[in-house]
Enzyme design. Structure first.
Site, short mmCIF file in Angstrom:
data_model
loop_
_atom_site.label_atom_id
_atom_site.label_comp_id
_atom_site.label_asym_id
_atom_site.label_seq_id
_atom_site.Cartn_x
_atom_site.Cartn_y
_atom_site.Cartn_z
CG HIS A 77 72.18 17.10 -22.32
ND1 HIS A 77 70.82 18.38 -22.70
CD2 HIS A 77 72.57 17.03 -23.54
CE1 HIS A 77 70.34 17.29 -23.80
NE2 HIS A 77 70.88 16.80 -24.56
CG ASP A 136 72.48 14.64 -26.80
OD1 ASP A 136 72.05 14.30 -26.63
OD2 ASP A 136 73.57 16.62 -26.79
CE1 TYR A 152 94.99 16.72 -34.68
CE2 TYR A 152 95.10 18.66 -36.03
CZ TYR A 152 95.50 17.30 -36.08
OH TYR A 152 96.40 16.88 -35.94
#
Lengths: 143, 143, 143, 143, 143, 143, 143, 143, 143, 143
Positions: free
Chosen positions: A22, A64, A113
């Site tokens: 998670h 999530d 990035y």
């Protein structure tokens, strides 16, 4: 190959997805992305489209729902509101697996990035389309 | 990715092909082939067709012309003369790179296994068609 | 060796170049450069000229056109404007592969060291000429 | 690089030569030789001529004078008496380092392969000339 | 062993010296020096004198002439001007290889430790004399 | 954990099953089986029943239908016809996944050991019931 | 398996527990916890309940009685006083092994993550219940 | 075993002691000490008393006489002046090997932990007595 | 270095000698011996005499007295009865450590090679004298 | 250390014993036994008696009751019927853990070596008494 599991999920990728928990992120990136330089764990899927790999990953990995955002694309450099054809494909895949209200958030190039570098893994695909990169945050698997 | 090099040739596969010498074999096998159990060196290209991978390999690797046979398919079990649709695709790829007279030889299933085990490397593809396996013997690169 | 690929590109160097992405740097350095001490990834090509290696690399690797500079030489210590014979050779190789307007930028010696240390890889050649060092930034491979 | 040591002797090759003892063999092979498949220890010197590498090795490694033969070339397939231009170059290098009477013996192709497989190391060069392969047996270093 | 190369240069030490570049340091230390705790790369030459090892190293490695100092001994603790018998031996070896004007600089004990820790390698010898430690900075090999 | 995949399939076990090909064997063995001594690749699932693990494996892995037998139990020592309660559980699991006609073959104890040693992997479970061991041969995944 | 040792204690887990010392922490976490991303040392026990694993660990590992707290659960996000059914199970297991007065402390979610990251090991279980995570601090084994 | 060397000095411990230099520390700790979590290099000697191991180490390793303190015990928590029976045993061993004036210094518990973490190695013994921990600083071996 | 232990016994050599048991062989060989090619475990002591190394080893390692022979030299090729100056030095060292009646046996060159290959370890020294090789069989350490 | 587990069972030994299965052998050998040369897996317990280690192992590992013999000592060389004092100690330990009828079988010296080489592990102890070696075959752990 295995029954009932998308064959694009290679042995390494399956192990990575199964090991994630998670809140862990995974980045699926295009063929020009500096994946080898940035990845904590690198999975290569040369020759495949980022959209097909994203679809295969979402067939087994929930996103999530504890946080306001769990999927991010990279913003067009110099034009953060601009669309690219692949963005709608990513949205359609998210809708198929997570519901039509699921939002594809965006990150400025260098913020993308930084989040990719911190991700649990980066999947380097053969995607040739511009801005063919997405980061997904794993959710909870409920009974 | 690189200029002038087929993008299906992944970093690992390029290194393997560049390291091979005259007379070394490489096997390109389908998604059900027991490649991990048999390979001296294993390269995975999940999700790709064996024909596309063969075509990419032959764009940089010549076949051996010192020996009567340098490319082998697996024979249909119980019917060694039988054709499969993928055989003609393999022949067309060989013709494109090595000339129209290049012969695709055949090996009985367990002889094919033995030659694959002794090969320099096995490339495990996502090929789903029956008998989608081929062994190629590297030739000499001349000026 | 492989067909259509410069034979100076060794197995390791090919894998490194193929693994690099947009914005990753590679340094090609002379025989006296402290490459082993500085390199994240070290590729050795003893006995070869830096110019020949640069030419071989640019035959497969495009330079970055998103940024104002994508190739750097080291400045002569104490005389930043000074020329060395090898500089024009580097410029001719860049012109051949990237167009006649491509600019060879320069870095002060210790700034060059810092950028080489951060590069994806350093290629240690047998170059004997003074200031025979160059850093190249990989660009995007387009269709 | 080091003073008084031929710069073609790379770090790996120097260590290999220094570790070898009386009676150990080293094979210097051309760019098409299947060196990676056969070598116990592999040293790559891509881009260099086998003759230059042989000359560099013999500048530090004596040949065995306890046995009637200590240097072997491969015989032309199908014509064991045939000459190749590179054979005389090998003979000249042997004469320079070991004296004009030193004999270059020959081995049939597959016998050459077997001896190369058993050698302490194989040096894979960029030699493009035909039959550009030689095996050398290390001798005793006397005071 | 090899011809024309000091036999005290072991396989590991030869590889280390050959891999070093301009400006890299190597420390040759006595038998009580905490070399294993401090070394980035450790080469052991138990039983040998530091002076013999220094002499062997300087037979192949030039010292740096771009900087004012390229060889350092450790100062006597509490008496920085004090001499030790081994200092003149070090000076004689430097004079033999680098010319009679070459200066042996000195470092306070803990400054010596810091420079040794940052060196490319430490060579742990069997030297039993007091203050039998020296650091050498590699120079450029010119034609 | 992942969606749509039995959570008993651990990261290692998923990777093993996904890497296996047509004809490769996997052994699921009880808590007293000498698995560590015999396994080419060992996967531990301490605390779980062999029947639950077998059920989880068969949810993604088809059995081989090219050969007359593709699942084996160990025979009771000294009474090859004897039944054990766990045998019917294994048969029920096979029937659920492969059809009611699928046959559970048997092997004498030491023949079972030999086949387990040659298997692609052994899964060591926490099974406490007698004769809680089974070997499964992977089949072809068809579209 | 071993006599007198809970069979849920796998080979790896036994070695970890035996290697831990006074004051070292071990975290037992549920099936959704990002254990692979956070663990210094990872032990997997897929398919088992966190309560069963905790009970097995406490059968051999005493808790620290030098500090006021030696067992922690995660607090319910947004409701630090809230109870979950598994909390009383954890308390009963602690009472059985450490006495009825042993207190189960609590940590806010991200404080729990930080302590788990610093733990000697994380045991990833198959626990499916919410908040099925606990950290235990090892005590002293007295005669 | 070896002649003239205490058999408690195991192969690993002998190598560690022989590799240590002037000023390096080694910690000998009791059976409850968190050695695996703290050690840079860990040597296990389960079942042995810390005093016997200390005695064996001092039979070959001199202590540092360049610094005012070269042996430390841990202070009793909350009572820094308190004695423990094992302290006099440590003092007797020090006196036997280093002379009757050699002083056993002391460190507060967490200062002891920090010094142990920085030590060259930690030897984990089977010592069961309280405060059975000591750190020793290696001295110079003179002729 | 350590007290009471010959400083020629390096960390690696001490560990090897301490790990050897009754009946294990160790070969001490000269600078031209092909030690790297033959050794199961290789210890290098470049620059040292085989006699000094043999003396150091026998200061801690007893020879086997259960068998008629426990020390072997190599016979002169073609003259098995011939003496070499180093043979008497070996005999003197054996006499010093094992008694004046201890016999130095001999082996024909290739029999010596076979026994060296099977030895627990080979120590490669800098010995320059002819036939400077010896094999020693470890004995029992008694109280 | 752990509660309820003999502290002589080190982390490595516990893992080895827990990994062993029905029919696997473990050898406990004396301080002169060539354990490092023979062991598939080596566990060192320097300084401990073989009898104490055997007792600790049998406190958690049952012996095999499917076979007529499951514990072996080495026969006195040249006198197979001879007794040694340690034999009765081994018998007493076996009687304590396995019942008074448990038989200590014997093996001729070289047969003992062969069985030790094939064992799952060898435990090298500090046992100094003659013939202080025993091999134990693990049995089944029943509920």
């Amino acid at each position: 190959m295995l029954k009932n599991i998308d064959p694009l999920l290679s042995p390494d990728l399956l192990m990575v997805l199964r090991s994630m928990g998670h809140g862990d992120d995974i980045a699926i990136v295009d063929a020009n992305f500096p994946a080898a330089a940035m990845a904590r764990r690198l999975v290569r899927l040369d020759g495949l489209a980022a959209t097909d790999v994203t679809n295969a990953i979402l067939s087994v990995m929930p996103l999530d729902d504890f946080v306001p955002e769990a999927a991010w694309r990279m913003e067009v450099v110099g034009d953060p509101q601009a669309e690219q054809p692949i963005f709608d494909e990513f949205r359609a895949i998210l809708a198929r697996h997570e519901g039509s209200n699921f939002r594809l958030a965006s990150l400025e190039r260098f913020a993308f990035y930084e989040q990719a570098k911190a991700a649990y893994a980066i999947v380097s695909t053969g995607e040739r389309r511009l801005y063919g990169n997405i980061i997904l945050k794993k959710g909870v698997v409920r009974d």
